[in-house]
Scaffold this active site. Structure first.
Site, PDB file in Angstrom:
ATOM      1  N   LEU A   9     -40.725  45.337  -6.331  1.00  0.00           N
ATOM      2  CA  LEU A   9     -41.207  44.362  -7.301  1.00  0.00           C
ATOM      3  C   LEU A   9     -40.922  42.960  -6.773  1.00  0.00           C
ATOM      4  O   LEU A   9     -39.764  42.586  -6.590  1.00  0.00           O
ATOM      5  CB  LEU A   9     -40.514  44.574  -8.655  1.00  0.00           C
ATOM      6  CG  LEU A   9     -40.545  46.016  -9.187  1.00  0.00           C
ATOM      7  CD1 LEU A   9     -39.830  46.105 -10.521  1.00  0.00           C
ATOM      8  CD2 LEU A   9     -41.983  46.536  -9.284  1.00  0.00           C
ATOM      9  N   ALA A  11     -43.236  40.084  -7.667  1.00  0.00           N
ATOM     10  CA  ALA A  11     -44.278  39.202  -8.201  1.00  0.00           C
ATOM     11  C   ALA A  11     -43.719  38.073  -9.050  1.00  0.00           C
ATOM     12  O   ALA A  11     -44.440  37.160  -9.425  1.00  0.00           O
ATOM     13  CB  ALA A  11     -45.267  40.023  -9.031  1.00  0.00           C
ATOM     14  N   ARG A  16     -35.416  30.437 -11.877  1.00  0.00           N
ATOM     15  CA  ARG A  16     -34.070  29.899 -11.732  1.00  0.00           C
ATOM     16  C   ARG A  16     -33.783  29.331 -10.335  1.00  0.00           C
ATOM     17  O   ARG A  16     -32.766  28.695 -10.117  1.00  0.00           O
ATOM     18  CB  ARG A  16     -33.047  30.993 -12.104  1.00  0.00           C
ATOM     19  CG  ARG A  16     -33.078  31.342 -13.585  1.00  0.00           C
ATOM     20  CD  ARG A  16     -32.451  32.694 -13.897  1.00  0.00           C
ATOM     21  NE  ARG A  16     -33.356  33.813 -13.642  1.00  0.00           N
ATOM     22  CZ  ARG A  16     -33.093  35.090 -13.945  1.00  0.00           C
ATOM     23  NH1 ARG A  16     -31.930  35.413 -14.467  1.00  0.00           N
ATOM     24  NH2 ARG A  16     -33.978  36.038 -13.695  1.00  0.00           N
ATOM     25  N   GLY A  78     -43.220  41.213 -16.910  1.00  0.00           N
ATOM     26  CA  GLY A  78     -41.991  42.004 -16.855  1.00  0.00           C
ATOM     27  C   GLY A  78     -42.011  43.055 -15.751  1.00  0.00           C
ATOM     28  O   GLY A  78     -43.060  43.362 -15.179  1.00  0.00           O
ATOM     29  N   ASN A 166     -26.922  47.517 -13.934  1.00  0.00           N
ATOM     30  CA  ASN A 166     -28.126  48.063 -13.313  1.00  0.00           C
ATOM     31  C   ASN A 166     -28.448  47.252 -12.064  1.00  0.00           C
ATOM     32  O   ASN A 166     -28.637  46.036 -12.138  1.00  0.00           O
ATOM     33  CB  ASN A 166     -29.276  47.952 -14.332  1.00  0.00           C
ATOM     34  CG  ASN A 166     -30.630  48.233 -13.715  1.00  0.00           C
ATOM     35  OD1 ASN A 166     -30.718  48.902 -12.690  1.00  0.00           O
ATOM     36  ND2 ASN A 166     -31.684  47.735 -14.351  1.00  0.00           N
ATOM     37  N   ASN A 224     -30.904  35.337  -8.231  1.00  0.00           N
ATOM     38  CA  ASN A 224     -31.735  34.649  -9.223  1.00  0.00           C
ATOM     39  C   ASN A 224     -31.694  33.140  -9.041  1.00  0.00           C
ATOM     40  O   ASN A 224     -32.614  32.451  -9.434  1.00  0.00           O
ATOM     41  CB  ASN A 224     -31.291  35.007 -10.641  1.00  0.00           C
ATOM     42  CG  ASN A 224     -31.543  36.477 -10.937  1.00  0.00           C
ATOM     43  OD1 ASN A 224     -32.530  37.048 -10.490  1.00  0.00           O
ATOM     44  ND2 ASN A 224     -30.637  37.096 -11.674  1.00  0.00           N
ATOM     45  N   ARG A 329     -34.879  20.234  24.663  1.00  0.00           N
ATOM     46  CA  ARG A 329     -36.013  20.325  23.732  1.00  0.00           C
ATOM     47  C   ARG A 329     -37.033  21.364  24.193  1.00  0.00           C
ATOM     48  O   ARG A 329     -36.979  21.837  25.324  1.00  0.00           O
ATOM     49  CB  ARG A 329     -36.626  18.936  23.563  1.00  0.00           C
ATOM     50  CG  ARG A 329     -35.678  18.006  22.791  1.00  0.00           C
ATOM     51  CD  ARG A 329     -36.180  16.593  22.758  1.00  0.00           C
ATOM     52  NE  ARG A 329     -37.546  16.518  22.287  1.00  0.00           N
ATOM     53  CZ  ARG A 329     -38.348  15.476  22.489  1.00  0.00           C
ATOM     54  NH1 ARG A 329     -37.920  14.422  23.176  1.00  0.00           N
ATOM     55  NH2 ARG A 329     -39.570  15.488  22.006  1.00  0.00           N
ATOM     56  N   LYS A 347     -36.805  17.577  28.083  1.00  0.00           N
ATOM     57  CA  LYS A 347     -37.932  18.024  27.258  1.00  0.00           C
ATOM     58  C   LYS A 347     -39.035  18.567  28.140  1.00  0.00           C
ATOM     59  O   LYS A 347     -39.455  17.877  29.074  1.00  0.00           O
ATOM     60  CB  LYS A 347     -38.477  16.857  26.432  1.00  0.00           C
ATOM     61  CG  LYS A 347     -39.499  17.303  25.403  1.00  0.00           C
ATOM     62  CD  LYS A 347     -40.607  16.301  25.152  1.00  0.00           C
ATOM     63  CE  LYS A 347     -41.687  16.391  26.193  1.00  0.00           C
ATOM     64  NZ  LYS A 347     -42.845  15.544  25.948  1.00  0.00           N
ATOM     65  N   ASN A 382     -42.204   9.107  30.784  1.00  0.00           N
ATOM     66  CA  ASN A 382     -43.337  10.045  30.705  1.00  0.00           C
ATOM     67  C   ASN A 382     -44.446   9.575  29.782  1.00  0.00           C
ATOM     68  O   ASN A 382     -45.518  10.158  29.765  1.00  0.00           O
ATOM     69  CB  ASN A 382     -42.839  11.421  30.229  1.00  0.00           C
ATOM     70  CG  ASN A 382     -42.234  11.359  28.842  1.00  0.00           C
ATOM     71  OD1 ASN A 382     -41.668  10.336  28.452  1.00  0.00           O
ATOM     72  ND2 ASN A 382     -42.347  12.431  28.096  1.00  0.00           N
TER      73      ASN A 382
HETATM   74  C1  UD1 Z   1     -33.559  42.946 -13.584  1.00  0.00           C
HETATM   75  C2  UD1 Z   1     -33.270  44.108 -14.555  1.00  0.00           C
HETATM   76  C3  UD1 Z   1     -31.759  44.136 -14.835  1.00  0.00           C
HETATM   77  C4  UD1 Z   1     -31.005  44.279 -13.526  1.00  0.00           C
HETATM   78  C5  UD1 Z   1     -31.403  43.169 -12.533  1.00  0.00           C
HETATM   79  C6  UD1 Z   1     -30.813  43.511 -11.185  1.00  0.00           C
HETATM   80  C7  UD1 Z   1     -35.233  44.427 -16.001  1.00  0.00           C
HETATM   81  C8  UD1 Z   1     -35.807  44.206 -17.342  1.00  0.00           C
HETATM   82  N1  UD1 Z   1     -34.008  43.924 -15.774  1.00  0.00           N
HETATM   83  O1  UD1 Z   1     -33.235  41.746 -14.270  1.00  0.00           O
HETATM   84  O2  UD1 Z   1     -31.455  45.232 -15.700  1.00  0.00           O
HETATM   85  O3  UD1 Z   1     -29.614  44.228 -13.786  1.00  0.00           O
HETATM   86  O4  UD1 Z   1     -32.838  43.120 -12.380  1.00  0.00           O
HETATM   87  O5  UD1 Z   1     -30.969  42.475 -10.256  1.00  0.00           O
HETATM   88  O6  UD1 Z   1     -35.868  45.050 -15.191  1.00  0.00           O
HETATM   89  N2  UD1 Z   1     -40.754  40.918 -11.187  1.00  0.00           N
HETATM   90  C9  UD1 Z   1     -42.128  41.131 -11.077  1.00  0.00           C
HETATM   91  N3  UD1 Z   1     -42.927  40.904 -12.142  1.00  0.00           N
HETATM   92  C10 UD1 Z   1     -42.450  40.488 -13.338  1.00  0.00           C
HETATM   93  C11 UD1 Z   1     -41.061  40.276 -13.457  1.00  0.00           C
HETATM   94  C12 UD1 Z   1     -40.229  40.503 -12.374  1.00  0.00           C
HETATM   95  O7  UD1 Z   1     -42.592  41.524 -10.012  1.00  0.00           O
HETATM   96  O8  UD1 Z   1     -43.276  40.323 -14.267  1.00  0.00           O
HETATM   97  C13 UD1 Z   1     -39.888  41.144 -10.018  1.00  0.00           C
HETATM   98  C14 UD1 Z   1     -39.221  39.873  -9.538  1.00  0.00           C
HETATM   99  O9  UD1 Z   1     -39.977  39.247  -8.513  1.00  0.00           O
HETATM  100  C15 UD1 Z   1     -37.874  40.371  -9.005  1.00  0.00           C
HETATM  101  C16 UD1 Z   1     -37.633  41.665  -9.771  1.00  0.00           C
HETATM  102  O10 UD1 Z   1     -38.865  42.029 -10.371  1.00  0.00           O
HETATM  103  O11 UD1 Z   1     -37.914  40.648  -7.624  1.00  0.00           O
HETATM  104  C17 UD1 Z   1     -36.572  41.497 -10.845  1.00  0.00           C
HETATM  105  O12 UD1 Z   1     -36.988  40.476 -11.749  1.00  0.00           O
HETATM  106  P1  UD1 Z   1     -35.969  39.443 -12.363  1.00  0.00           P
HETATM  107  O13 UD1 Z   1     -36.723  38.562 -13.282  1.00  0.00           O
HETATM  108  O14 UD1 Z   1     -35.143  38.839 -11.325  1.00  0.00           O
HETATM  109  O15 UD1 Z   1     -35.083  40.445 -13.275  1.00  0.00           O
HETATM  110  P2  UD1 Z   1     -33.572  40.256 -13.729  1.00  0.00           P
HETATM  111  O16 UD1 Z   1     -33.549  39.355 -14.897  1.00  0.00           O
HETATM  112  O17 UD1 Z   1     -32.724  39.923 -12.589  1.00  0.00           O
HETATM  113 CA    CA Z   2     -33.106  39.444 -10.445  1.00  0.00          CA
END
Ligand code: UD1
Ligand code: CA
Length: 466
Positions: A9, A11, A16, A78, A166, A224, A329, A347, A382
């Protein structure tokens, strides 16, 4: 059982981070955090990796390149929603590892452990225990063995006390995941589709769900913000330095030594403190680097001594001496046993074996043969204000101190350029070139020049009294 696949994941926007760069592209020891996760996943899923991209998708794809499958998440609704976008590319059955692109410290061994503990579960969560769990989803373990993941923003004060978190890495049985994933809702504090809710849904059906708790909490650090980025970089740095030390490199002070992922260094090389080595740098054996060296994309052969100096995109051949305070360089090739001394800038120059450029020179766009002596303060001119020109110095030549070589110019092998000469024309081999105004001595004039006026004497006297 079917194949093992992995989805990463990646996206999210990474709000932050406060950055125009997508979070997962922020580098850690020289490479984007996403690449670490993707490579660990590829190792266990035999290359079957789908990366879910969204924010800055083109940048992520450009950086990661082909060799990965991509799924696109248009709106960041999400982690559960992100995973849904990858479903069409996944098989009906098999195992699925889901990883977050922002946990770069996770290693193949951890994923193997997760797969092993997963067994015949419907889902298994990779967890760890943190002294400060704030920001992470907490693992609530019920008396009947069931588990629930509660996000920080939805947690009660008691749940916030839980140290087990988690990691964001999971293993799913695809067959069950496919059925439950579409049932997610946004009924939570962040109004997002939480992937973590799938865990509860599966257990409601009476399916077995496990939590694989690893001891090495460092491995699952999520990034984050930039404070966590620095924390993770420090851990990655320690891993890189330790690996090099185990391969026979002496790192005098690992805490002040910054070496990028993928840098190669041969045994018996000593890295002195405050050294930064970046990019595609390769360093041979028996070298001495630093203190305070900064080396970028440079190939350094065996036995080189490289002191407080900077080098970028260049080659330094065996037993050369560089520095202190030299600047190599891009495009330079420093031959074997060459000496580049203090306050010398090189260089796009080729300098052959045994040549010496010991002090205070600018050596740009020039080929210098072997065994040449370049005196202090020599400048290769140069640039004519519009264009760069290249010069040649034949082997064994002697370039006297403070000479200027107005490029393009050729100095023949064995030629002698007298100190202070401004060379504007080619010098044939073995010739002496001298171009400087003749000196005139005026006997007895100096004392008059040095004598102070009465007024000046008075002023100096007052200064002394102060
Ligand atoms: C998430 C978990 C949390 C865990 C933590 C670990 C959920 C709801 N929460 O929280 O339990 O402890 O990771 O690091 O899953 N992303 C997408 N699309 C979205 C949202 C997020 O691709 O719509 C990707 C982000 O790019 C990222 C990852 O999912 O790489 C996690 O997203 P992030 O928003 O960082 O979740 P956390 O709040 O850290
Ligand atoms: Ca995260």
């Amino acid at each position: 059982m079917g194949e093992t696949w992995a989805v990463i994941l990646a996206a999210g926007e990474g709000k932050r981070m406060i950055s125009s760069l997508p979070k997962v592209l922020h580098p850690l020891c020289g490479r984007p955090m996403l690449r670490y996760v993707a490579e660990a996943a590829a190792a266990v899923a035999d290359g079957r990796v789908i990366i879910v991209i969204g924010r800055g998708a083109h940048l992520v794809q450009e950086e990661m390149g082909t060799g990965w499958r991509y799924a696109f998440q248009e709106e960041q609704l999400g982690t559960g929603h992100a995973l849904m976008q990858a479903l069409p590319q996944l098989p009906e059955e098999g195992l699925l590892l889901v990883l977050c692109g922002d946990t770069p410290l996770i290693e193949t061994a951890h994923l193997e452990q997760l797969l092993q503990e997963h067994g015949r579960n419907a889902a298994t969560v990779l967890t760890t225990t943190l002294a400060d769990p704030s920001g992470y989803g907490r693992i609530v373990r019920h008396a009947d063995g069931r588990i629930r993941i509660v996000e920080e923003s939805d947690a009660s004060p008691e749940e916030k006390q839980i140290g087990e978190i988690n990691s964001g890495a999971y293993c799913f049985d695809l067959k069950h995941l496919r059925r439950r994933l579409p049932a997610l809702t946004t009924d939570n504090a962040q109004q997002e589709y939480y992937l973590t809710d799938v865990i509860g849904l599966l257990q409601e059906e009476g399916l077995p769900v496990g939590a694989c708790c690893i001891e090495d909490w460092r491995a699952v650090l999520g990034i984050n913000d930039r404070c966590q980025l620095a924390e993770a970089a420090e851990i990655m740095r320690q891993r890189i330095n330790s690996a090099l030390m185990r391969q026979g490199v002496t790192i005098v002070d690992p805490t002040s030594t910054y070496i990028d992922f993928g840098v190669h260094i041969g045994p018996d090389t000593v890295i002195m403190p405050q050294t930064v080595i970046e990019g595609r740098t390769v360093i041979g054996s028996n070298c001495r680097i630093g203190p305070g060296a900064h080396i970028i994309d440079t190939e350094i052969h065996d036995g080189v001594i490289f002191r407080q100096s900077v080098s970028e995109r260049s080659v330094i051949e065996s037993e050369a001496l560089v520095g202190p305070f030299a600047y190599i360089r891009p495009g330079s090739r420093i031959g074997p046993r060459v000496k580049i001394g203090d306050f010398v800038e090189v260089k796009n120059a080729r300098i052959d074996a045994g040549t010496k450029v010991p002090h205070l020179s600018y050596v740009g766009d020039v080929d210098i043969g072997s065994g040449v002596n370049v005196g202090a303060g020599v400048i290769v001119v140069n640039f004519d204000g519009r264009r760069k020109h290249r010069s040649y110095i034949g082997k064994g030549a002697f370039i006297g101190c403070n000479s200027n070589l107005i490029s393009p110019v050729e100095i023949g092998a064995g030629a002698f350029v007298a100190a202070g000469t401004t060379v504007t024309e080619n010098v044939p081999p073995d010739a002496l070139a001298i171009a400087r105004p003749e000196q005139k001595n005026c006997p007895g004039v100096a004392p008059r020049l040095l004598r102070k006026s009465d007024a000046q004497k008075e002023k100096d006297g007052e200064e002394e009294k102060k």
